[in-house]
Design a protein around this motif. Structure first.
Motif, PDB file in Angstrom:
ATOM      1  N   ASP A  98      34.005  45.048  24.572  1.00 35.04           N
ATOM      2  CA  ASP A  98      32.821  44.351  24.113  1.00 35.04           C
ATOM      3  C   ASP A  98      32.086  43.824  25.347  1.00 35.04           C
ATOM      4  OD1 ASP A  98      31.153  42.782  22.130  1.00 35.04           O
ATOM      5  OD2 ASP A  98      32.054  41.130  23.279  1.00 35.04           O
ATOM      6  N   PRO A  99      30.772  44.076  25.499  1.00 33.08           N
ATOM      7  CA  PRO A  99      30.048  43.657  26.702  1.00 33.08           C
ATOM      8  C   PRO A  99      30.149  42.152  27.004  1.00 33.08           C
ATOM      9  CG  PRO A  99      28.708  45.177  25.436  1.00 33.08           C
ATOM     10  CD  PRO A  99      29.918  44.859  24.599  1.00 33.08           C
ATOM     11  N   ALA A 100      30.108  41.323  25.987  1.00 29.62           N
ATOM     12  CA  ALA A 100      30.203  39.878  26.219  1.00 29.62           C
ATOM     13  C   ALA A 100      31.591  39.493  26.718  1.00 29.62           C
ATOM     14  CB  ALA A 100      29.859  39.105  24.952  1.00 29.62           C
ATOM     15  N   GLU A 101      32.621  40.109  26.147  1.00 30.41           N
ATOM     16  CA  GLU A 101      33.987  39.834  26.611  1.00 30.41           C
ATOM     17  C   GLU A 101      34.190  40.350  28.027  1.00 30.41           C
ATOM     18  OE1 GLU A 101      36.872  41.329  23.845  1.00 30.41           O
ATOM     19  OE2 GLU A 101      35.982  40.232  22.164  1.00 30.41           O
ATOM     20  N   ARG A 102      33.629  41.519  28.309  1.00 29.41           N
ATOM     21  CA  ARG A 102      33.738  42.103  29.651  1.00 29.41           C
ATOM     22  C   ARG A 102      33.053  41.199  30.677  1.00 29.41           C
ATOM     23  NH1 ARG A 102      34.938  43.220  33.812  1.00 29.41           N
ATOM     24  NH2 ARG A 102      34.543  45.084  35.019  1.00 29.41           N
ATOM     25  N   GLN A 103      31.881  40.680  30.334  1.00 30.42           N
ATOM     26  CA  GLN A 103      31.156  39.792  31.247  1.00 30.42           C
ATOM     27  C   GLN A 103      31.931  38.493  31.470  1.00 30.42           C
ATOM     28  OE1 GLN A 103      27.096  39.004  30.142  1.00 30.42           O
ATOM     29  NE2 GLN A 103      26.700  37.805  31.963  1.00 30.42           N
ATOM     30  N   ALA A 104      32.504  37.948  30.425  1.00 25.59           N
ATOM     31  CA  ALA A 104      33.303  36.717  30.551  1.00 25.59           C
ATOM     32  C   ALA A 104      34.521  36.952  31.443  1.00 25.59           C
ATOM     33  CB  ALA A 104      33.731  36.221  29.178  1.00 25.59           C
ATOM     34  N   ALA A 105      35.144  38.108  31.293  1.00 28.67           N
ATOM     35  CA  ALA A 105      36.292  38.431  32.136  1.00 28.67           C
ATOM     36  C   ALA A 105      35.862  38.583  33.591  1.00 28.67           C
ATOM     37  CB  ALA A 105      36.968  39.720  31.643  1.00 28.67           C
ATOM     38  N   HIS A 106      34.708  39.181  33.792  1.00 28.36           N
ATOM     39  CA  HIS A 106      34.198  39.335  35.160  1.00 28.36           C
ATOM     40  C   HIS A 106      33.883  37.971  35.774  1.00 28.36           C
ATOM     41  CE1 HIS A 106      32.353  41.682  38.421  1.00 28.36           C
ATOM     42  NE2 HIS A 106      31.580  40.616  38.551  1.00 28.36           N
ATOM     43  N   ARG A 107      33.309  37.071  34.987  1.00 27.37           N
ATOM     44  CA  ARG A 107      33.010  35.731  35.481  1.00 27.37           C
ATOM     45  C   ARG A 107      34.299  35.033  35.918  1.00 27.37           C
ATOM     46  NH1 ARG A 107      32.875  30.332  34.802  1.00 27.37           N
ATOM     47  NH2 ARG A 107      30.905  29.229  35.060  1.00 27.37           N
ATOM     48  N   ALA A 108      35.342  35.161  35.102  1.00 31.78           N
ATOM     49  CA  ALA A 108      36.627  34.556  35.454  1.00 31.78           C
ATOM     50  C   ALA A 108      37.159  35.148  36.763  1.00 31.78           C
ATOM     51  CB  ALA A 108      37.634  34.760  34.325  1.00 31.78           C
ATOM     52  N   MET A 109      36.933  36.434  36.966  1.00 29.68           N
ATOM     53  CA  MET A 109      37.358  37.084  38.208  1.00 29.68           C
ATOM     54  C   MET A 109      36.552  36.566  39.396  1.00 29.68           C
ATOM     55  SD  MET A 109      39.476  39.176  39.600  1.00 29.68           S
ATOM     56  CE  MET A 109      40.146  40.143  38.275  1.00 29.68           C
ATOM     57  N   VAL A 110      35.269  36.310  39.202  1.00 26.77           N
ATOM     58  CA  VAL A 110      34.429  35.738  40.263  1.00 26.77           C
ATOM     59  C   VAL A 110      34.992  34.394  40.705  1.00 26.77           C
ATOM     60  CG1 VAL A 110      32.160  34.690  40.726  1.00 26.77           C
ATOM     61  CG2 VAL A 110      32.301  36.955  39.657  1.00 26.77           C
ATOM     62  N   VAL A 111      35.278  33.536  39.747  1.00 26.41           N
ATOM     63  CA  VAL A 111      35.811  32.206  40.056  1.00 26.41           C
ATOM     64  C   VAL A 111      37.165  32.324  40.750  1.00 26.41           C
ATOM     65  CG1 VAL A 111      36.608  30.030  39.044  1.00 26.41           C
ATOM     66  CG2 VAL A 111      34.480  31.083  38.239  1.00 26.41           C
ATOM     67  N   ALA A 112      38.027  33.217  40.263  1.00 26.14           N
ATOM     68  CA  ALA A 112      39.349  33.410  40.878  1.00 26.14           C
ATOM     69  C   ALA A 112      39.217  33.949  42.302  1.00 26.14           C
ATOM     70  CB  ALA A 112      40.191  34.354  40.027  1.00 26.14           C
ATOM     71  N   ALA A 113      38.298  34.879  42.516  1.00 24.20           N
ATOM     72  CA  ALA A 113      38.109  35.457  43.851  1.00 24.20           C
ATOM     73  C   ALA A 113      37.612  34.405  44.836  1.00 24.20           C
ATOM     74  CB  ALA A 113      37.136  36.631  43.779  1.00 24.20           C
ATOM     75  N   VAL A 114      36.666  33.579  44.406  1.00 23.66           N
ATOM     76  CA  VAL A 114      36.143  32.544  45.300  1.00 23.66           C
ATOM     77  C   VAL A 114      37.213  31.487  45.566  1.00 23.66           C
ATOM     78  CG1 VAL A 114      34.376  30.757  45.578  1.00 23.66           C
ATOM     79  CG2 VAL A 114      33.750  33.014  44.695  1.00 23.66           C
ATOM     80  N   THR A 115      38.022  31.190  44.569  1.00 31.95           N
ATOM     81  CA  THR A 115      39.144  30.269  44.780  1.00 31.95           C
ATOM     82  C   THR A 115      40.082  30.828  45.843  1.00 31.95           C
ATOM     83  OG1 THR A 115      39.012  29.460  42.503  1.00 31.95           O
ATOM     84  CG2 THR A 115      41.097  29.117  43.654  1.00 31.95           C
ATOM     85  N   ALA A 116      40.409  32.099  45.742  1.00 28.46           N
ATOM     86  CA  ALA A 116      41.301  32.736  46.714  1.00 28.46           C
ATOM     87  C   ALA A 116      40.679  32.754  48.109  1.00 28.46           C
ATOM     88  CB  ALA A 116      41.635  34.159  46.268  1.00 28.46           C
ATOM     89  N   ILE A 117      39.397  33.007  48.184  1.00 28.59           N
ATOM     90  CA  ILE A 117      38.714  32.999  49.482  1.00 28.59           C
ATOM     91  C   ILE A 117      38.795  31.606  50.106  1.00 28.59           C
ATOM     92  CG2 ILE A 117      36.429  33.118  50.580  1.00 28.59           C
ATOM     93  CD1 ILE A 117      35.838  35.432  48.550  1.00 28.59           C
ATOM     94  N   CYS A 118      38.522  30.591  49.313  1.00 25.86           N
ATOM     95  CA  CYS A 118      38.586  29.212  49.824  1.00 25.86           C
ATOM     96  C   CYS A 118      39.988  28.877  50.315  1.00 25.86           C
ATOM     97  CB  CYS A 118      38.156  28.224  48.747  1.00 25.86           C
ATOM     98  SG  CYS A 118      36.401  28.299  48.362  1.00 25.86           S
ATOM     99  N   GLN A 119      41.000  29.271  49.562  1.00 24.36           N
ATOM    100  CA  GLN A 119      42.379  29.008  49.974  1.00 24.36           C
ATOM    101  C   GLN A 119      42.721  29.773  51.247  1.00 24.36           C
ATOM    102  OE1 GLN A 119      44.422  30.106  46.377  1.00 24.36           O
ATOM    103  NE2 GLN A 119      44.167  28.073  45.473  1.00 24.36           N
ATOM    104  N   SER A 120      42.239  30.991  51.342  1.00 18.86           N
ATOM    105  CA  SER A 120      42.535  31.830  52.503  1.00 18.86           C
ATOM    106  C   SER A 120      41.910  31.270  53.762  1.00 18.86           C
ATOM    107  CB  SER A 120      42.044  33.241  52.248  1.00 18.86           C
ATOM    108  OG  SER A 120      42.172  34.032  53.405  1.00 18.86           O
ATOM    109  N   VAL A 121      40.646  30.914  53.708  1.00 22.65           N
ATOM    110  CA  VAL A 121      39.972  30.471  54.942  1.00 22.65           C
ATOM    111  C   VAL A 121      40.409  29.079  55.355  1.00 22.65           C
ATOM    112  CG1 VAL A 121      37.966  31.981  54.675  1.00 22.65           C
ATOM    113  CG2 VAL A 121      37.879  29.643  53.774  1.00 22.65           C
TER     114      VAL A 121
END
Length: 194
Positions: A163-186
């Motif tokens: 479902d496009p809305a579910e896919r977009q929500a999952a992608h948003r969660a991945m964005v937040v997780a990726a930025v969290t990981a970047i912050c922890q890494s740097v």
């Protein structure tokens, strides 16, 4: 009814936003902008001086609206990335407008470098980064990740048939997780950009 110059200017900015985001600077027509704004073509030149200056005014206006909608929070970069993701997906015309600017012009808007540097300095302080270059790199990556959903091909977003809305929500969660990981890494392993 008395003439309202502020209202005319606002109508011109709104009409130009639609025109420029659809056609870019080269393809936009001042005649269409004036007609859509219920104004005459001379009003564009009186208020803005040129089509290029109108484009700059539209971009500055929309970036200002985005900044008001999504306040920059370097102390919560993952939250900022999620809010930026939401705002950019709610305003696809803004992304098109910025893409047109990048395709058609290679100059830097007045105040643009200073604005980005201010954000980088704040990010450096918030995350304890070793230098401004690292902070700028992190900021660039966060903006790119936050806007990726609207810039990848539609077919890639549709892979899996979700479902496009579910896919977009999952992608948003991945964005937040990726930025969290970047912050922890740097912050754990600071990179020396020298």
């Amino acid at each position: 009814m008395p003439y309202d110059s502020a209202a005319t200017r606002a109508r011109l900015l709104d009409a130009a936003y639609q025109e420029f985001s659809r056609w870019g600077l080269a393809g936009a027509r001042v005649e269409r902008i004036a007609a859509a704004a219920s104004a005459n073509k001379q009003a564009i030149y009186a208020y803005f001086g040129s089509k290029d200056s109108l484009f700059d005014a539209v971009l500055a206006d929309r970036i200002s609206v985005l900044a008001d909608t999504v306040p920059y929070t370097p102390e919560d970069l993952p939250g900022y990335a999620g809010a930026l993701f939401d705002a950019l997906n709610a305003a696809p015309d803004l992304l098109r407008l910025t893409r047109w600017r990048g395709l058609e012009r290679d100059d830097v808007a007045p105040g643009e470098v200073e604005s980005h540097l201010e954000k980088a300095v704040a990010l450096r302080a918030a995350l304890g980064l070793p230098d401004d270059r690292t902070a700028i790199d992190v900021l660039e990556i966060v903006v790119a990740i936050s806007s990726a959903w609207t810039t990848v091909p539609a077919g890639l977003r549709a892979v899996g048939g979700e479902d496009p809305a579910e896919r977009q929500a999952a992608h948003r969660a991945m964005v937040v997780a990726a930025v969290t990981a970047i912050c922890q890494s740097v912050t754990r392993f600071p990179v020396n950009s020298a």
